[in-house]
Scaffold this motif. Structure first.
Motif, mmCIF file in Angstrom:
data_model
loop_
_atom_site.group_PDB
_atom_site.id
_atom_site.type_symbol
_atom_site.label_atom_id
_atom_site.label_comp_id
_atom_site.label_asym_id
_atom_site.label_seq_id
_atom_site.Cartn_x
_atom_site.Cartn_y
_atom_site.Cartn_z
ATOM 1 N N THR A 1 -6.629 6.622 -1.536
ATOM 2 C CA THR A 1 -6.002 7.919 -1.305
ATOM 3 C C THR A 1 -4.669 7.966 -2.042
ATOM 4 O O THR A 1 -3.980 6.951 -2.174
ATOM 5 N N VAL A 2 -4.311 9.155 -2.510
ATOM 6 C CA VAL A 2 -3.049 9.343 -3.236
ATOM 7 C C VAL A 2 -2.335 10.557 -2.650
ATOM 8 O O VAL A 2 -2.944 11.627 -2.517
ATOM 9 N N GLY A 3 -1.068 10.384 -2.316
ATOM 10 C CA GLY A 3 -0.290 11.476 -1.744
ATOM 11 C C GLY A 3 0.174 12.490 -2.777
ATOM 12 O O GLY A 3 0.105 12.255 -3.991
ATOM 13 N N ASP A 4 0.688 13.614 -2.303
ATOM 14 C CA ASP A 4 1.131 14.708 -3.175
ATOM 15 C C ASP A 4 2.258 14.268 -4.125
ATOM 16 O O ASP A 4 3.059 13.402 -3.808
ATOM 17 N N TYR A 5 2.290 14.875 -5.278
ATOM 18 C CA TYR A 5 3.370 14.706 -6.274
ATOM 19 C C TYR A 5 3.416 13.319 -6.920
ATOM 20 O O TYR A 5 4.387 12.990 -7.596
ATOM 21 N N SER A 6 2.404 12.502 -6.710
ATOM 22 C CA SER A 6 2.463 11.167 -7.318
ATOM 23 C C SER A 6 1.948 11.182 -8.748
ATOM 24 O O SER A 6 1.135 12.030 -9.134
ATOM 25 N N GLY B 1 -9.673 1.467 -1.053
ATOM 26 C CA GLY B 1 -9.026 1.718 0.225
ATOM 27 C C GLY B 1 -7.516 1.709 0.218
ATOM 28 O O GLY B 1 -6.905 1.935 1.256
ATOM 29 N N VAL B 2 -6.878 1.473 -0.912
ATOM 30 C CA VAL B 2 -5.414 1.472 -0.891
ATOM 31 C C VAL B 2 -4.898 2.901 -0.746
ATOM 32 O O VAL B 2 -5.555 3.865 -1.128
ATOM 33 N N HIS B 3 -3.703 3.009 -0.191
ATOM 34 C CA HIS B 3 -3.047 4.307 -0.081
ATOM 35 C C HIS B 3 -1.774 4.292 -0.911
ATOM 36 O O HIS B 3 -0.870 3.484 -0.681
ATOM 37 N N SER C 1 -1.095 -1.211 -14.202
ATOM 38 C CA SER C 1 -0.917 -1.860 -12.897
ATOM 39 C C SER C 1 -2.250 -2.058 -12.178
ATOM 40 O O SER C 1 -3.215 -1.340 -12.417
ATOM 41 N N VAL C 2 -2.256 -3.055 -11.292
ATOM 42 C CA VAL C 2 -3.382 -3.262 -10.384
ATOM 43 C C VAL C 2 -2.852 -2.978 -8.980
ATOM 44 O O VAL C 2 -2.070 -3.760 -8.431
ATOM 45 N N VAL C 3 -3.239 -1.857 -8.411
ATOM 46 C CA VAL C 3 -2.730 -1.473 -7.099
ATOM 47 C C VAL C 3 -3.675 -2.031 -6.039
ATOM 48 O O VAL C 3 -4.767 -1.508 -5.817
ATOM 49 N N SER C 4 -3.278 -3.126 -5.429
ATOM 50 C CA SER C 4 -4.151 -3.795 -4.459
ATOM 51 C C SER C 4 -3.643 -3.668 -3.031
ATOM 52 O O SER C 4 -4.329 -4.074 -2.100
ATOM 53 N N ARG C 5 -2.414 -3.140 -2.876
ATOM 54 C CA ARG C 5 -1.881 -2.910 -1.530
ATOM 55 C C ARG C 5 -1.260 -1.520 -1.453
ATOM 56 O O ARG C 5 -0.910 -0.938 -2.483
ATOM 57 N N ASP C 6 -1.070 -1.025 -0.248
ATOM 58 C CA ASP C 6 -0.499 0.314 -0.081
ATOM 59 C C ASP C 6 0.888 0.393 -0.711
ATOM 60 O O ASP C 6 1.638 -0.588 -0.745
ATOM 61 N N ILE C 7 1.219 1.574 -1.176
ATOM 62 C CA ILE C 7 2.531 1.813 -1.788
ATOM 63 C C ILE C 7 3.195 2.934 -1.008
ATOM 64 O O ILE C 7 2.606 3.995 -0.825
ATOM 65 N N GLU C 8 4.412 2.685 -0.550
ATOM 66 C CA GLU C 8 5.059 3.687 0.304
ATOM 67 C C GLU C 8 5.614 4.863 -0.507
ATOM 68 O O GLU C 8 5.833 4.754 -1.716
ATOM 69 N N ASP C 9 5.866 5.961 0.156
ATOM 70 C CA ASP C 9 6.356 7.175 -0.494
ATOM 71 C C ASP C 9 7.598 6.884 -1.352
ATOM 72 O O ASP C 9 8.405 6.012 -1.038
ATOM 73 N N SER D 1 0.803 -6.487 -11.522
ATOM 74 C CA SER D 1 -0.511 -6.926 -11.062
ATOM 75 C C SER D 1 -0.311 -8.150 -10.170
ATOM 76 O O SER D 1 -0.095 -9.234 -10.690
ATOM 77 N N PRO D 2 -0.290 -8.017 -8.860
ATOM 78 C CA PRO D 2 -0.473 -6.776 -8.116
ATOM 79 C C PRO D 2 0.762 -5.888 -8.215
ATOM 80 O O PRO D 2 1.874 -6.387 -8.369
ATOM 81 N N ALA D 3 0.563 -4.593 -8.119
ATOM 82 C CA ALA D 3 1.668 -3.633 -8.232
ATOM 83 C C ALA D 3 2.620 -3.790 -7.058
ATOM 84 O O ALA D 3 2.194 -3.826 -5.906
ATOM 85 N N LYS D 4 3.892 -3.921 -7.389
ATOM 86 C CA LYS D 4 4.921 -4.042 -6.349
ATOM 87 C C LYS D 4 5.974 -2.962 -6.532
ATOM 88 O O LYS D 4 6.262 -2.541 -7.655
ATOM 89 N N ARG D 5 6.587 -2.583 -5.421
ATOM 90 C CA ARG D 5 7.650 -1.593 -5.468
ATOM 91 C C ARG D 5 8.859 -2.206 -6.158
ATOM 92 O O ARG D 5 9.364 -3.269 -5.753
ATOM 93 N N LYS D 6 9.325 -1.564 -7.216
ATOM 94 C CA LYS D 6 10.496 -2.062 -7.940
ATOM 95 C C LYS D 6 11.755 -1.359 -7.471
ATOM 96 O O LYS D 6 12.832 -1.944 -7.451
ATOM 97 N N MET D 7 11.602 -0.074 -7.171
ATOM 98 C CA MET D 7 12.771 0.695 -6.722
ATOM 99 C C MET D 7 12.300 2.048 -6.207
ATOM 100 O O MET D 7 11.130 2.404 -6.321
ATOM 101 N N ASP D 8 13.218 2.766 -5.616
ATOM 102 C CA ASP D 8 12.967 4.146 -5.219
ATOM 103 C C ASP D 8 12.945 4.995 -6.485
ATOM 104 O O ASP D 8 13.778 4.793 -7.375
ATOM 105 N N ILE D 9 12.002 5.912 -6.591
ATOM 106 C CA ILE D 9 11.926 6.716 -7.835
ATOM 107 C C ILE D 9 13.201 7.498 -8.077
ATOM 108 O O ILE D 9 13.520 7.837 -9.220
#
Lengths: 259, 259, 259
Positions: free
Chosen positions: B166-171, B182-184, B195-203, B210-218
């Motif tokens: 699933t992908v949220g709005d504006y992404s 199943g990742v969100h 990137s390889v998105v293997s875990r959920d990514i927060e807003d 790979s695996p994709a990790k949060r680097k910073m707030d956009i």
């Protein structure tokens, strides 16, 4: 809907089995053999001539192409002359399969797959959407190759060397993998997403990364849910469309070893 | 040039609005609805029957397909029966969209995109060239997916489980990404190339790797040029084709919150 | 086999050289020029009108498209109006090339390649299967781009900026690479599989990784076999289809420097 004989051209030399359907706008070039109960949907080209045709059209003879019984070729596929497919082939849309490819029985070649010719693919193997198979690749039986994986063959690009990769039986190659020239992926392997396989991978490996390295034995992959414990080797847990459907892999193996 | 009524076949059951154009060599199968002012270019197949058709052609009834008003479908697209598109759909060439897909208004599905069916895509979202969307994927509104990104759905391949991402709005998901089952991916995210998105990514995450990790707030992404300072969230800085065009995102949001 | 004049439509304004063949189901739109000895196979669209056509069909004039002599366009290609190709173009199947693209002589555009328009590609360069070239990309001469490599152009997606990448002569970009907006890849470079090129790469670099970094000078790449010692720069060791075929790169360079 699809079989109205509109704009269909079948060369008189084509041998067609019983209960075959050919969709509108499809063309079957000379020396194609189509087995019983096969469906070729609309806008397909079967028996596409290779490059040599254009050099001397008047004297050109199309090499034989074998589409076996109980096959289903979806719309807009291009299958070159000189290829051979076992029974039960299923394709997606717009697959392109070049000359001298040899597929076993019950294979899947999905939408936009691009098989460059001179390849071998074993029984029950599946190439999913947009898989690209370079010349001289040899893929075993019961192999799954997931979308956008690319098999290459030129070890020093650009060169005149064609060094195909090989994949053993029961292996799973997931999406967006890069299989470099001449590498051997063993049997019962699982290659993770986006990997670059630049060295051989031994049997029963779970490998991932760039370059892809063995992380563990596939039999040790931890299950995400209790119900998935010991999921790999997968034939023990997945049987849809496989010859061990309804009897199980263990029983099927016994029966096949005895015979 | 394109609309000469040559080799065009439209089933009598098709309902066509006013000012609709259908290109040469296109086929519209039964039970398709086409809204006003829509252009379907040459060599398209609209209402392609799913697999069940081939099992019993005589008794088959094609499920309804809705192409809404003001749409533009470029040549060589295949759109399966049982899908539904909001107004203002634009496609590239050779897109393939399978059954039971549901798209909002003003979506883009670009050249060679491959939508596997049973998906949902929200209003104003754009799938660029060669994006592959596995079954059960759910993509929000105002989402951009760039070329060659693949959404998968099988957590233990091969299995019978279909677990869509699933992908949220504006992404924004950039090129060659691998979205695992199943990742969100939250809203207002930016996922970097390959990137390889293997875990959920927060807003509001910029994630990569790979695996994709949060680097910073956009909202902290450094600008490359002074004029780009605080480019993200992008709706404040990009409006072409968006509902806030000419009034700005802030004003549009106020108007929409009130109503 | 392919040239039976079935369902072929050529606009009266098209200028066709001597000994040209046009395959069945192909359409040549207005103002296309086709040079001598060129073969356009079946199901091609040449001179496809860009978006502006749909806004005012009655007053639309198709911009000129130049397909030069001795070219070979395989089936199902879509070539937009307003593009220009030097002599000896060869394509695979289902390539899509948008408007205002400019290719030099003896180029290859392989199966499913997707060229987005407003690009330049120099003489003897080759785009292999499924290469995606974003607008404003500039590729030099004698460049090989291998399957599934993507050239992007939007530095802050989504934005209205189009910042194409550039590639110098004699460079080799291998499979599944991600070329980010505005980067310059020098001449005589080799970019390894699955790389993300996010910064400029200097001439004669072997670069790989994400982000791609220079690992060594290509002239220092160790040979896998004795016979391959000093394989790079490759023109010294590969001549098939190149202008130095049969005389060697060194001799050819001397001749060209003198003249």
């Amino acid at each position: 809907m699809k079989f109205n004989n509109r704009n269909v051209f079948v060369d008189p030399s084509v041998k067609i089995g019983v209960n075959v359907k050919i969709g509108d706008n499809s063309i079957i070039y000379p020396n194609v053999f189509i087995g019983d109960n096969t469906i070729i949907c609309n806008d397909c080209i079967i028996g596409e001539p290779p490059s040599v045709y254009y050099k001397d059209m008047d004297n050109y003879i199309n090499p034989p192409t074998y589409i076996s019984a109980n096959s289903m070729i979806r719309s807009h596929c291009i299958i070159y002359a000189g290829s051979e497919f076992g029974e039960g082939l299923i394709t997606g849309h717009r697959a392109t399969i070049r000359e001298k490819s040899k597929f076993g029985i019950n294979c899947l070649i999905s939408t936009l797959a691009d098989v460059q010719g001179n390849c071998e693919v074993g029984d029950y193997s599946r190439l999913y959407s947009n898989v690209h198979v370079g010349e001289k690749t040899k893929i075993g039986k019961y192999v799954f190759v997931f979308p956008y994986t690319v098999f290459t063959n030129d070890p020093l690009p650009p060169s005149d060397v064609l060094l195909g990769a090989t994949v053993g039986d029961y292996s799973i190659i997931t999406i967006h993998c890069n299989i470099l020239p001449g590498v051997h992926i063993g049997s019962n392997c699982l290659v993770g997403a986006n990997s670059v396989v630049s060295r051989d991978i031994e049997d029963f490996s779970f490998a991932i990364g760039s370059p892809a390295k063995r992380k563990m034995d596939i039999r040790e992959i931890p299950s995400k849910k209790d119900s998935y414990t010991n999921y790999y080797p997968w034939p023990n847990n997945f049987e849809r469309g496989m010859p061990w459907e309804k009897i199980g892999f263990e029983e099927w193996t016994k029966l096949n070893t005895q015979s």
